[in-house]
Design a protein around this motif. Structure first.
Motif, PDB file in Angstrom:
ATOM      1  N   ILE A 386       0.833  -1.205   0.000  1.00 60.34           N
ATOM      2  CA  ILE A 386       0.000   0.000   0.000  1.00 60.34           C
ATOM      3  C   ILE A 386       0.868   1.255   0.000  1.00 60.34           C
ATOM      4  CG2 ILE A 386      -1.639   1.337   1.407  1.00 60.34           C
ATOM      5  CD1 ILE A 386      -2.802  -1.387   2.315  1.00 60.34           C
ATOM      6  N   LEU A 387       1.989   1.208   0.727  1.00 57.97           N
ATOM      7  CA  LEU A 387       2.832   2.388   0.897  1.00 57.97           C
ATOM      8  C   LEU A 387       3.762   2.641  -0.278  1.00 57.97           C
ATOM      9  CD1 LEU A 387       3.939   2.353   4.645  1.00 57.97           C
ATOM     10  CD2 LEU A 387       2.878   4.240   3.420  1.00 57.97           C
ATOM     11  N   LYS A 388       4.015   1.638  -1.094  1.00 60.89           N
ATOM     12  CA  LYS A 388       5.019   1.766  -2.154  1.00 60.89           C
ATOM     13  C   LYS A 388       4.707   2.969  -3.046  1.00 60.89           C
ATOM     14  CE  LYS A 388       7.874  -1.100  -5.118  1.00 60.89           C
ATOM     15  NZ  LYS A 388       8.147  -2.485  -5.558  1.00 60.89           N
ATOM     16  N   GLY A 389       5.699   3.852  -3.142  1.00 59.45           N
ATOM     17  CA  GLY A 389       5.519   5.056  -3.936  1.00 59.45           C
ATOM     18  C   GLY A 389       4.867   6.194  -3.191  1.00 59.45           C
ATOM     19  N   HIS A 390       4.557   5.987  -1.901  1.00 51.75           N
ATOM     20  CA  HIS A 390       3.912   7.030  -1.093  1.00 51.75           C
ATOM     21  C   HIS A 390       4.753   7.283   0.167  1.00 51.75           C
ATOM     22  CE1 HIS A 390       0.192   6.779  -3.485  1.00 51.75           C
ATOM     23  NE2 HIS A 390       0.366   5.458  -3.442  1.00 51.75           N
ATOM     24  N   THR A 391       4.432   8.351   0.851  1.00 57.20           N
ATOM     25  CA  THR A 391       5.137   8.675   2.082  1.00 57.20           C
ATOM     26  C   THR A 391       4.207   9.396   3.041  1.00 57.20           C
ATOM     27  OG1 THR A 391       6.929   9.990   3.050  1.00 57.20           O
ATOM     28  CG2 THR A 391       5.974  10.810   1.008  1.00 57.20           C
ATOM     29  N   GLY A 392       4.502   9.271   4.315  1.00 51.89           N
ATOM     30  CA  GLY A 392       3.738  10.000   5.323  1.00 51.89           C
ATOM     31  C   GLY A 392       4.199  11.431   5.483  1.00 51.89           C
ATOM     32  N   VAL A 473      -4.268   6.012  22.164  1.00 54.16           N
ATOM     33  CA  VAL A 473      -3.981   5.005  21.152  1.00 54.16           C
ATOM     34  C   VAL A 473      -5.297   4.476  20.604  1.00 54.16           C
ATOM     35  CG1 VAL A 473      -3.174   2.640  20.787  1.00 54.16           C
ATOM     36  CG2 VAL A 473      -1.713   4.275  21.974  1.00 54.16           C
ATOM     37  N   ALA A 474      -5.379   4.403  19.293  1.00 50.15           N
ATOM     38  CA  ALA A 474      -6.497   3.741  18.623  1.00 50.15           C
ATOM     39  C   ALA A 474      -5.945   2.524  17.895  1.00 50.15           C
ATOM     40  CB  ALA A 474      -7.179   4.687  17.637  1.00 50.15           C
ATOM     41  N   LEU A 475      -6.601   1.389  18.045  1.00 52.43           N
ATOM     42  CA  LEU A 475      -6.151   0.171  17.387  1.00 52.43           C
ATOM     43  C   LEU A 475      -6.749   0.078  15.986  1.00 52.43           C
ATOM     44  CD1 LEU A 475      -6.492  -2.426  20.308  1.00 52.43           C
ATOM     45  CD2 LEU A 475      -4.544  -0.973  19.713  1.00 52.43           C
ATOM     46  N   MET A 476      -5.894  -0.305  15.023  1.00 58.66           N
ATOM     47  CA  MET A 476      -6.328  -0.474  13.635  1.00 58.66           C
ATOM     48  C   MET A 476      -5.498  -1.569  12.991  1.00 58.66           C
ATOM     49  SD  MET A 476      -6.779   3.515  12.396  1.00 58.66           S
ATOM     50  CE  MET A 476      -6.339   3.080  10.736  1.00 58.66           C
ATOM     51  N   ASP A 477      -5.951  -2.031  11.845  1.00 61.56           N
ATOM     52  CA  ASP A 477      -5.196  -3.023  11.099  1.00 61.56           C
ATOM     53  C   ASP A 477      -4.052  -2.361  10.343  1.00 61.56           C
ATOM     54  OD1 ASP A 477      -5.371  -6.000  10.126  1.00 61.56           O
ATOM     55  OD2 ASP A 477      -4.919  -4.793   8.351  1.00 61.56           O
ATOM     56  N   ALA A 478      -2.978  -3.138  10.134  1.00 68.25           N
ATOM     57  CA  ALA A 478      -1.792  -2.621   9.447  1.00 68.25           C
ATOM     58  C   ALA A 478      -2.131  -2.041   8.082  1.00 68.25           C
ATOM     59  CB  ALA A 478      -0.768  -3.740   9.303  1.00 68.25           C
ATOM     60  N   ARG A 479      -3.104  -2.631   7.397  1.00 66.54           N
ATOM     61  CA  ARG A 479      -3.449  -2.169   6.055  1.00 66.54           C
ATOM     62  C   ARG A 479      -4.022  -0.747   6.090  1.00 66.54           C
ATOM     63  NH1 ARG A 479      -3.437  -6.848   7.483  1.00 66.54           N
ATOM     64  NH2 ARG A 479      -2.803  -8.630   6.218  1.00 66.54           N
ATOM     65  N   SER A 480      -4.911  -0.495   7.031  1.00 69.49           N
ATOM     66  CA  SER A 480      -5.481   0.850   7.133  1.00 69.49           C
ATOM     67  C   SER A 480      -4.482   1.836   7.736  1.00 69.49           C
ATOM     68  CB  SER A 480      -6.772   0.818   7.960  1.00 69.49           C
ATOM     69  OG  SER A 480      -7.805   0.145   7.239  1.00 69.49           O
ATOM     70  N   ILE A 481      -3.569   1.353   8.566  1.00 74.92           N
ATOM     71  CA  ILE A 481      -2.492   2.231   9.040  1.00 74.92           C
ATOM     72  C   ILE A 481      -1.632   2.662   7.854  1.00 74.92           C
ATOM     73  CG2 ILE A 481      -0.379   2.316  10.436  1.00 74.92           C
ATOM     74  CD1 ILE A 481      -1.773   0.473  12.453  1.00 74.92           C
ATOM     75  N   ALA A 482      -1.327   1.721   6.959  1.00 74.38           N
ATOM     76  CA  ALA A 482      -0.551   2.063   5.765  1.00 74.38           C
ATOM     77  C   ALA A 482      -1.316   3.033   4.875  1.00 74.38           C
ATOM     78  CB  ALA A 482      -0.209   0.787   5.000  1.00 74.38           C
ATOM     79  N   ASP A 498      -6.388   1.325  -3.853  1.00 71.59           N
ATOM     80  CA  ASP A 498      -6.231   0.301  -4.884  1.00 71.59           C
ATOM     81  C   ASP A 498      -4.804  -0.242  -4.801  1.00 71.59           C
ATOM     82  OD1 ASP A 498      -6.540  -1.360  -7.035  1.00 71.59           O
ATOM     83  OD2 ASP A 498      -6.281   0.232  -8.535  1.00 71.59           O
ATOM     84  N   TYR A 499      -4.673  -1.508  -4.421  1.00 68.63           N
ATOM     85  CA  TYR A 499      -3.346  -2.108  -4.299  1.00 68.63           C
ATOM     86  C   TYR A 499      -3.464  -3.603  -4.539  1.00 68.63           C
ATOM     87  CZ  TYR A 499      -4.340  -4.271   0.263  1.00 68.63           C
ATOM     88  OH  TYR A 499      -4.855  -5.059   1.269  1.00 68.63           O
ATOM     89  N   ASP A 500      -2.330  -4.256  -4.706  1.00 67.02           N
ATOM     90  CA  ASP A 500      -2.301  -5.697  -4.926  1.00 67.02           C
ATOM     91  C   ASP A 500      -2.121  -6.398  -3.580  1.00 67.02           C
ATOM     92  OD1 ASP A 500      -1.974  -8.313  -5.676  1.00 67.02           O
ATOM     93  OD2 ASP A 500      -0.165  -7.985  -6.876  1.00 67.02           O
ATOM     94  N   PRO A 501      -3.149  -7.118  -3.079  1.00 67.45           N
ATOM     95  CA  PRO A 501      -3.046  -7.763  -1.772  1.00 67.45           C
ATOM     96  C   PRO A 501      -2.316  -9.107  -1.791  1.00 67.45           C
ATOM     97  CG  PRO A 501      -5.220  -8.139  -2.662  1.00 67.45           C
ATOM     98  CD  PRO A 501      -4.500  -7.291  -3.666  1.00 67.45           C
TER      99      PRO A 501
END
Length: 699
Positions: A386-392, A473-482, A498-501
């Motif tokens: 999900i993060l590839k090509g993106h940055t925070g 702290v809020a708990l979330m899944d790694a995918r939505s964190i990304a 839109d990403y390849d899972p």
């Protein structure tokens, strides 16, 4: 109630893959299927849990179980106290494999050398008694046990709350250290046969949803109702086949937050593949309910209806679909703020969440993917996709990733995932549990951190409300964190990306373990000496209880729940958990800072009584109680206790009770040997029951 999860109103029979509600029509329905009344009465024996418990039960009675486990595990917050307790009670060697991991105090950041002294003690104990020692930064406790010990039909006991390996066919239980000490001494884990609740999975997760979305949804539905409290969660149904093994493992880790006793899953070829890849194909066997099995309840989970979830501060059950939160941000966040304020109980500190709303969206300050729930290969791999090509970006927001073990780190390195993550601005850490309890990536005051970790209890992120510091702290899944990271810190569900899972086949490389993990089971050097650091103290000797005990309430707490983190804080206090008296100084420090002083005052009164200087006026009050007219100070002991509605919720740490134990009746010596493992572990901190506890008349 979430649309994806439904709980039955009664028990149910599982009959050849179909459900028969245990209602008034059940006898006729069972009879029509050829099931006799006698068979129906024995259907409770058809669960997977019953078969595993029976195989480990030594009592000969399937109602009152006396369990002996196949293996045990502890980390560096708990193993010193466990071994010290067992040593004082006659420990000669470890009778079963006992894994000592170093994943909680591995930073060695507080208290000088004392954390590393604990690690050195652990290695010396493994060498002396025949244990297995996993050095710091090698693996978090539960990932190591999955990789090396969990197997179908086994039982494992751990001194950590999230001891859960049900998705690998292992019934695992997290308990206080006293129970592990008992196993080391050849004794048993004694428990009434638990009820069993079926978790029936159907469908398949949508792209962008991961294990934490399922887990948070389950905790949100099951925690408050107590639907599975002290029961076994037994995962069954066709939906299991749609889940990758890492996904199952991560969901399973969070079953602790429902308050269940343990968990177990049906196993299949994916389970076999996991064990085979990890060099343990012989530990696989198929596990399924019998053709007829009775369950005390059924939780139906339609995986296809699961949506990205968030558990807002300050409990994993404070669960919302992210879509619902985004649609009602101000109202939900305001209610959360009010609940946090009540929980913290201070007017001078406030968690201001509504100020984080920007243009109708929520901005968060930090992301963390870590531990036994988040640090698994599949979740990190998808997050990187999900993060590839993106940055925070280079502002306040930051993302940290902690792979759960060195082998996972090596595979992420081999596949290039670490490079991709670092290129996006994420920082990579070693295997460490700190973000789960406030010892790693502590956010700034007022900040909101989103985490794929197990807990978001008060101060589990490291804040100190008593010092004016409060974060959330809020708990979330790694995918939505990304997805949130890729959106610059604006809360975003991964279903909007839109990403390849696709995740490639995992390759396990055990070379790091082979090079560094000490494997000593079965060949201890039993005459060797333990290496004790200055902070490693024996249990203080505590005087045996007499026939009459006068308890003084040293703290009165009316909160609905008092967590172990409030009884004895996490974070910096972890370094003192090898020192019973030193740790006791922190008891209730964030909830009732005056408690320790009050308890010590009662100890002083008890010391004066033992010295023959008891308070005459107090003795007169005791003698005014019917039946106590003839008592003298030689007949009555003084001790303190606390009053709490529900103390000790949410953890397996025995220190929450041991601190009150040494402060309650009071030690008679600070240098002598520890008490037997029969010492009380009630988290109320009250002394052992005497034959008579004096109740004074009201003023």
């Amino acid at each position: 109630m979430l649309e994806s999860i439904k709980c039955s109103a009664s028990g149910a029979y599982y009959l050849r893959g179909q459900w028969v509600p245990a209602d008034a029509q059940a006898p006729a329905a069972l009879a029509a299927a050829g099931v006799t009344a006698e068979q129906a009465g024995q259907a409770y024996k058809g669960t997977m849990a019953y078969g595993i418990l029976t195989a480990h039960n030594t009592s000969g009675n399937d109602r009152d179980l006396r369990i002996k486990f196949d293996a045990m595990a502890s980390h560096d917050i708990t193993f010193v106290g466990i071994i010290q307790t067992a040593r004082a009670s006659g420990l000669e060697k470890f009778p079963i494999p006992y894994v000592l991991t170093n994943c909680h105090n591995s930073l060695c950041a507080v208290g000088g050398t004392i954390n590393e002294d604990d690690h050195r003690f652990g290695l010396s104990a493994a060498k002396k008694y025949g244990g297995i020692f996993v050095p710091p930064h090698m693996a978090v406790i539960h990932q190591y046990m999955r990789e090396r010990f969990a197997g179908c039909g086994k039982m494992i006991l751990g001194s950590d709350s999230h001891t859960r390996y049900g998705a690998l066919g292992t019934m695992a239980i997290g308990e206080g250290g006293g129970e592990l000490a008992k196993q080391l001494l050849g004794r048993t884990y004694d428990v009434a046969r638990p009820g069993v609740v079926a978790i029936c999975l159907t469908g398949a997760l949508p792209a962008g949803c991961g294990p934490h979305d399922v887990a948070i949804a389950l905790v949100g539905e099951l925690f408050k109702s107590g639907y599975v409290k002290n029961k076994v969660m037994e995962f069954v149904g066709p939906g299991i086949a749609s889940l990758r093994q890492d996904t199952r493992n991560a969901i399973d880790a969070m079953t602790t937050e429902t308050t269940c006793l343990s968990s177990i899953w049906e196993t299949d070829e994916k389970t076999r593949q996991f064990l085979t890849v990890h060099g343990r194909a012989g530990d696989y066997k198929p596990l399924h309910p019998a053709e007829l099995a009775y369950y005390d309840g059924v939780v139906s989970v339609d995986l296809s209806k699961i949506r990205p979830m968030i558990a807002l501060p300050m409990h994993p059950s404070n669960a919302f679909p992210i879509e619902e939160l985004n649609a009602n941000l101000k109202d939900i966040l305001h209610e959360c703020e009010e609940n946090v304020q009540k929980l913290v109980g201070r007017s001078d500190v406030k968690l201001d969440l509504c100020s984080k709303i920007e243009n109708g969206r929520l901005r968060v300050d930090q992301g963390v993917i870590a531990g036994c729930a988040g640090g698994l290969f599949d979740s990190i791999y998808e997050a990187a996709s999900i993060l590839k090509g993106h940055t925070g970006g280079c502002g306040d927001y930051a993302l940290s990733v902690y792979p759960g073990s060195q082998p996972i780190m090596m595979e992420l390195n081999r596949t290039g995932v670490l490079t991709d993550l670092m290129a996006s601005g994420a920082t990579i850490r070693t295997a460490f549990c700190g973000p789960c309890f406030g010892a790693g990536d502590v956010p700034a005051n007022g900040a909101l951190s989103i985490r794929h970790t197990t807990r978001n209890f008060p101060s589990r992120e490291g804040s100190k409300p008593g010092s004016g510091q409060l974060a959330g702290v809020a708990l979330m899944d790694a995918r939505s964190i990304a997805a949130t990271t890729a959106n610059g810190g604006i809360l975003t569900p991964a279903t909007e990306v839109d990403y390849d899972p696709t995740v490639p086949e995992y390759h396990y490389d055990p070379s790091s373990y082979e090079a560094r993990v000490y494997q000593g089971f079965g060949h201890g050097d039993y005459d060797a000496l333990l290496k004790l650091g200055p902070n490693i103290k024996d249990w203080p000797e505590i005087a045996p209880l007499g026939d009459n005990l006068l308890l003084k309430v040293a703290s009165y707490i009316t909160d609905p729940v008092t967590t172990t983190d409030e009884l004895i804080p996490s974070g910096e206090t972890s370094s003192y958990r090898s020192n019973p008296l030193g740790l006791a100084e922190f008891t209730l420090s964030r909830k009732d800072p005056a408690y320790v002083g009050r308890a010590k005052a009662v100890q002083a009164e008890e010391a004066a009584r033992r010295a023959g200087q008891g308070d005459a006026a107090l003795l007169a009050k005791i003698r005014a109680v019917p039946g106590c007219e003839a008592l003298t100070w030689d007949d009555v002991q003084l001790a303190s206790t606390i009053f709490a509605v529900k103390p000790g919720d949410g953890s397996a740490r025995e220190q929450a009770a041991s601190c009150q134990r040494v402060l309650g009746p009071g030690p008679t010596s600070s240098t002598s040997t520890p008490p037997s493992v029969t010492a009380p572990t009630s988290s109320t901190g009250a002394c052992c029951p005497s034959s008579s506890t004096v109740r004074l008349p009201s003023a």
